[in-house]
Enzyme design. Sequence first.
Site, PDB file in Angstrom:
ATOM      1  CE  LYS A  99       3.314   8.506   4.801  1.00  0.00           C
ATOM      2  NZ  LYS A  99       3.209   8.351   6.265  1.00  0.00           N
ATOM      3  CG  ASP A 108      -0.211  -0.273   2.538  1.00  0.00           C
ATOM      4  OD1 ASP A 108       1.012  -0.553   2.540  1.00  0.00           O
ATOM      5  OD2 ASP A 108      -0.873  -0.210   3.598  1.00  0.00           O
ATOM      6  N   GLY A 143      10.820   2.320   4.248  1.00  0.00           N
ATOM      7  CA  GLY A 143      11.395   1.381   3.285  1.00  0.00           C
ATOM      8  C   GLY A 143      11.798   0.056   3.919  1.00  0.00           C
ATOM      9  CG  ASP A 160       6.578   5.671   6.653  1.00  0.00           C
ATOM     10  OD1 ASP A 160       6.486   6.847   6.275  1.00  0.00           O
ATOM     11  OD2 ASP A 160       6.701   5.362   7.852  1.00  0.00           O
TER      12      ASP A 160
HETATM   13  P1  5GP Z   1       7.857   1.084   6.190  1.00  0.00           P
HETATM   14  O1  5GP Z   1       8.430  -0.229   6.564  1.00  0.00           O
HETATM   15  O2  5GP Z   1       8.088   1.481   4.752  1.00  0.00           O
HETATM   16  O3  5GP Z   1       8.274   2.184   7.160  1.00  0.00           O
HETATM   17  O4  5GP Z   1       6.317   1.001   6.482  1.00  0.00           O
HETATM   18  C1  5GP Z   1       5.381   0.503   5.654  1.00  0.00           C
HETATM   19  C2  5GP Z   1       4.089   0.307   6.439  1.00  0.00           C
HETATM   20  O5  5GP Z   1       3.847   1.387   7.376  1.00  0.00           O
HETATM   21  C3  5GP Z   1       2.929   0.355   5.494  1.00  0.00           C
HETATM   22  O6  5GP Z   1       2.682  -0.911   4.914  1.00  0.00           O
HETATM   23  C4  5GP Z   1       1.806   0.799   6.402  1.00  0.00           C
HETATM   24  O7  5GP Z   1       1.280  -0.304   7.101  1.00  0.00           O
HETATM   25  C5  5GP Z   1       2.468   1.715   7.417  1.00  0.00           C
HETATM   26  N1  5GP Z   1       2.308   3.146   7.068  1.00  0.00           N
HETATM   27  C6  5GP Z   1       3.304   4.023   6.819  1.00  0.00           C
HETATM   28  N2  5GP Z   1       2.803   5.250   6.553  1.00  0.00           N
HETATM   29  C7  5GP Z   1       1.452   5.137   6.636  1.00  0.00           C
HETATM   30  C8  5GP Z   1       0.366   6.081   6.457  1.00  0.00           C
HETATM   31  O8  5GP Z   1       0.523   7.270   6.156  1.00  0.00           O
HETATM   32  N3  5GP Z   1      -0.876   5.580   6.636  1.00  0.00           N
HETATM   33  C9  5GP Z   1      -1.129   4.287   6.973  1.00  0.00           C
HETATM   34  N4  5GP Z   1      -2.389   3.919   7.137  1.00  0.00           N
HETATM   35  N5  5GP Z   1      -0.123   3.374   7.137  1.00  0.00           N
HETATM   36  C10 5GP Z   1       1.150   3.803   6.965  1.00  0.00           C
END
Ligand code: 5GP
Length: 193
Positions: A146, A115, A120, A118
């Site tokens: 992002k 989805d 990564g 963020d």
């Molecule tokens: P990463 O490992 O890239 O930091 O995080 C990915 C996960 O963080 C995404 O699959 C999601 O579950 C959550 N996440 C990060 N930013 C958002 C956001 O703005 N909204 C929502 N609902 N989930 C987010």
Amino acid sequence: MKLGLGRDATLSYRRSMDVPPVLLTEDEIQGRVAELAREIDETYADAGGLVLIGVLKGSFIFLSDLARKLTIPHRIEFIAVSSYGAKESETADPVRLIMDVRHAIDDEHVLLVEDIVDTGHTLAYLKRLFGAHDPASVKTCTLLHKPDRTEQEVDLDFLGFTIPDVWVVGYGLDYAERYRTLPYIGELPPEMR
Ligand code: 5GP
């Protein structure tokens, strides 16, 4: 007789008023998802098949729309991950798999469908993990990214939209399990959290 709303009715009324401002409209999302499906169709036209691996729960609506727009042969798997807290992540991988694929993916072309990317960490971890299963290839597809939050670089082979550092909900994405079924992507301001 006591008039006025009971607790449940009050909560549901309040919820119906909690409508986050629109960041991406339903039309913008549907248009971009159709373009992504065309890009994926072209990329895998001669691959003989593709396994889409959706990361629960946030990707479930994106994956179902995307998959229904593909014309190439494909099958669908779901996985689930959980994140460790900040303290634990200093020593361990910040992400761990809590539900694996049902069928082996060896020698198959794999597309990880997220989805949102963020920091990564999740996608980088999943790419490493599934890369070790001897697939024919592993690529990534994310609806949202992002870039301001990047801690770990990971190739985003198919990307829907780049967004600023805000908390987004809707189209599968939640805040405390709410807003997942909004048809658009909204920006949840701090006062609504
Ligand atoms: P990463 O490992 O890239 O930091 O995080 C990915 C996960 O963080 C995404 O699959 C999601 O579950 C959550 N996440 C990060 N930013 C958002 C956001 O703005 N909204 C929502 N609902 N989930 C987010």
